[in-house]
Design an enzyme around this catalytic site. Structure first.
Site, PDB file in Angstrom:
ATOM      1  N   LYS A  64       0.825  -1.224   0.000  1.00 16.35           N
ATOM      2  CA  LYS A  64       0.000   0.000   0.000  1.00 16.35           C
ATOM      3  C   LYS A  64       0.851   1.262   0.000  1.00 16.35           C
ATOM      4  CE  LYS A  64       0.616  -1.517   4.303  1.00 16.35           C
ATOM      5  NZ  LYS A  64       0.419  -2.784   4.971  1.00 16.35           N
ATOM      6  N   LYS A 117      -3.847   3.540   2.972  1.00 16.89           N
ATOM      7  CA  LYS A 117      -4.960   2.685   2.519  1.00 16.89           C
ATOM      8  C   LYS A 117      -6.176   3.541   2.148  1.00 16.89           C
ATOM      9  CE  LYS A 117      -3.347  -1.213   5.277  1.00 16.89           C
ATOM     10  NZ  LYS A 117      -3.337  -1.795   6.625  1.00 16.89           N
ATOM     11  N   GLY A 156      -2.128 -10.237   8.625  1.00 15.15           N
ATOM     12  CA  GLY A 156      -1.774 -11.616   8.980  1.00 15.15           C
ATOM     13  C   GLY A 156      -1.477 -12.424   7.723  1.00 15.15           C
TER      14      GLY A 156
END
Ligand code: NAP
Ligand code: HSE
Length: 428
Positions: free
Chosen positions: A105, A205, A302
């Site tokens: 990002k 983001k 994750g």
């Protein structure tokens, strides 16, 4: 059947997950794309480092150009992170006609328009689903699912690390530093966690989401950013007792074609669906003129959730390839960017003030709000037997950011106001 050859840049948290998915789901993937997918080479910084998965050492390289220049490699999967060096690698790979899948990002928020233009020029795909909200397919949803609507608001919990920290602080009374360490150990935090806690990761983001959602090139500098490092247990306690939770929210709004984007700790009404998003989970609330309210929820960081999005992009690239439509994505930012002024940005606010405890002070405070054209919704002055002075909790009705700046300035020169301890936007 000729395999599709992938150059994997990075074998850390996400890269390891990508190998696990490509190897573990190979039959399903092959059925969907019509060819086996083979990881041909893998870029790492340290070839001698122990890895949690078995990889053929002959595939490892520490030279990115070996992968970029390999004519056999069709697609680069970039999960190494970094900005300027990584951009150079991706531009060269596009120049050589390789498709790109990235989870980066930082890169897409800063250089997305340039990279997308280059990909278009070269007839290549560059897909970046995993760059926002890990396992939630929000980019595809905004580009395709909402293509026929006009989005008016995107509100997101898009940083798992800060949501994890705020949740633990709120539910367990945990200390900020302890929970941050835990988030790092669990692989949620960026290598420099300052970008998580100071809101930069979320701002990047939101830059990507606002650009796609409002079809205009929003730049990182257009985002007003504040992180969570100053959020105290006292703020969290007051939020709870007034029926709110504190969340780091990215808020992108459009009204009459004017846009504002911010990232800030926000008091969210407990009844709002986004208030129930806890731990490392992310959520993106989207309001469209025609559809009304929608919300997308899932793991935001994750290994495996992020890897799923990366490999889904890889599948999309290969499907496009088979159809001969790589690089044909329609322009996602065809509108002129018009940003809201502080006068046009409006919200309710929470304020915690420390003031002198004597006759007339409350009247002075109310006078400031009145002169700045801010209407008060509620005021509370809890007893504070252990401290000199009083604590004033104020929630305003909707007020412009400009008016609130005038209030802050006026309080700064009022001797009876000892400290403006905190001020938060209020949602819901
Ligand atoms: P990571 O665990 O730090 O892994 C980075 C990998 O890239 C490592 O294998 C490292 O090699 C390699 N690498 C980095 N710089 C390199 C260089 N200059 N030359 C050669 N190899 C290099 O990072 P990550 O958490 O997987 O994140 C990767 C990307 O995904 C980042 O852009 C991140 O923002 C994004 N992302 C991460 C998550 C997440 O939950 N972690 C979620 C969404 C998006 P060594 O192994 O030898 O050190
Ligand atoms: N550090 C990021 C987060 C990883 O906590 O959300 C996912 O982009």
């Amino acid at each position: 059947m000729k395999p599709v050859k992938v150059g994997l840049l990075g074998l850390g948290t996400v890269g390891t997950g990508v190998v696990r998915i490509i190897e573990g789901h190979h039959e399903d993937l092959q059925s969907q794309v019509g060819s086996p997918i083979s990881i041909h080479k893998i870029l790492v910084r340290d070839k001698s480092k122990g890895r949690s998965i078995a990889v053929d050492p002959a595939k490892l390289t520490d030279d990115p150009w070996e992968i970029v220049r390999d004519p056999e490699i069709d697609v680069l999967v970039e999960v190494m992170g970094g900005i300027s060096g990584t951009k150079e690698i991706i531009l060269e790979a596009l120049e050589r006609g390789k498709h790109i899948v990235t989870a980066n990002k930082d890169l897409m928020a800063l250089h997305g328009p340039e990279l997308l233009a280059k990909a278009h020029e070269k007839g290549c795909d560059i897909l970046y689903e995993a760059s926002v909200a890990g396992g939630i397919p929000i980019i595809r949803t905004l580009i395709e699912g909402f293509s026929s609507d006009r989005i008016t608001k995107i509100m997101g919990i898009v940083n798992g690390t800060t949501n994890y920290i705020l949740t633990k602080m709120s539910q367990e009374g945990a200390a900020y530093e302890d929970v941050l360490k835990e988030a790092q150990t669990l692989g949620y935090a960026e290598s420099d966690p300052t970008s998580d806690v100071e809101g930069l990761d979320a701002a990047r983001k939101m830059t990507i989401l606002a650009t796609i959602g409002f079809r205009a090139n929003i730049a990182l500098e257009d985002v007003d950013v504040k992180g969570i490092s100053a959020v105290s247990q006292q703020d969290i306690w007051y939020a709870k007792s007034l029926g709110y939770v504190v969340k780091l929210l990215g808020i992108a709004e459009r009204q009459d074609d004017y846009i504002s984007v911010s990232v800030q700790p926000t008091f969210v009404k407990q009844s709002h669906p986004i208030a129930a998003v806890n731990g490392v989970y992310n959520a993106v609330y989207v309001h469209g003129e025609a559809v009304g309210e929608t919300m997308f929820y899932g793991p935001g960081a994750g290994q495996m959730p992020t890897a799923i999005s990366v490999v889904a992009d890889l599948v999309a690239v290969i499907k496009n390839w088979k159809l001969g439509v790589n690089g044909r994505q329609a322009s996602i930012s065809y509108k002129e960017k018009k940003l809201k002024s502080d006068r046009q940005i409006a919200s309710k606010y929470f304020m915690l003030l420390h003031v002198e405890d004597r006759a007339g002070v409350l009247m002075q405070i109310a006078q400031v709000f009145s002169e700045c054209d801010v209407s008060i919704e509620s005021v509370m002055q809890p007893p504070t037997p252990n401290r000199k002075g009083a604590e004033l909790i104020i929630i305003t009705h909707e007020a412009s950011k400009e008016s609130m700046n005038h209030v802050l300035k006026a309080f700064g020169s009022l001797s009876t106001v000892q400290q403006i301890q905190s001020m938060y936007r209020v949602e819901g």
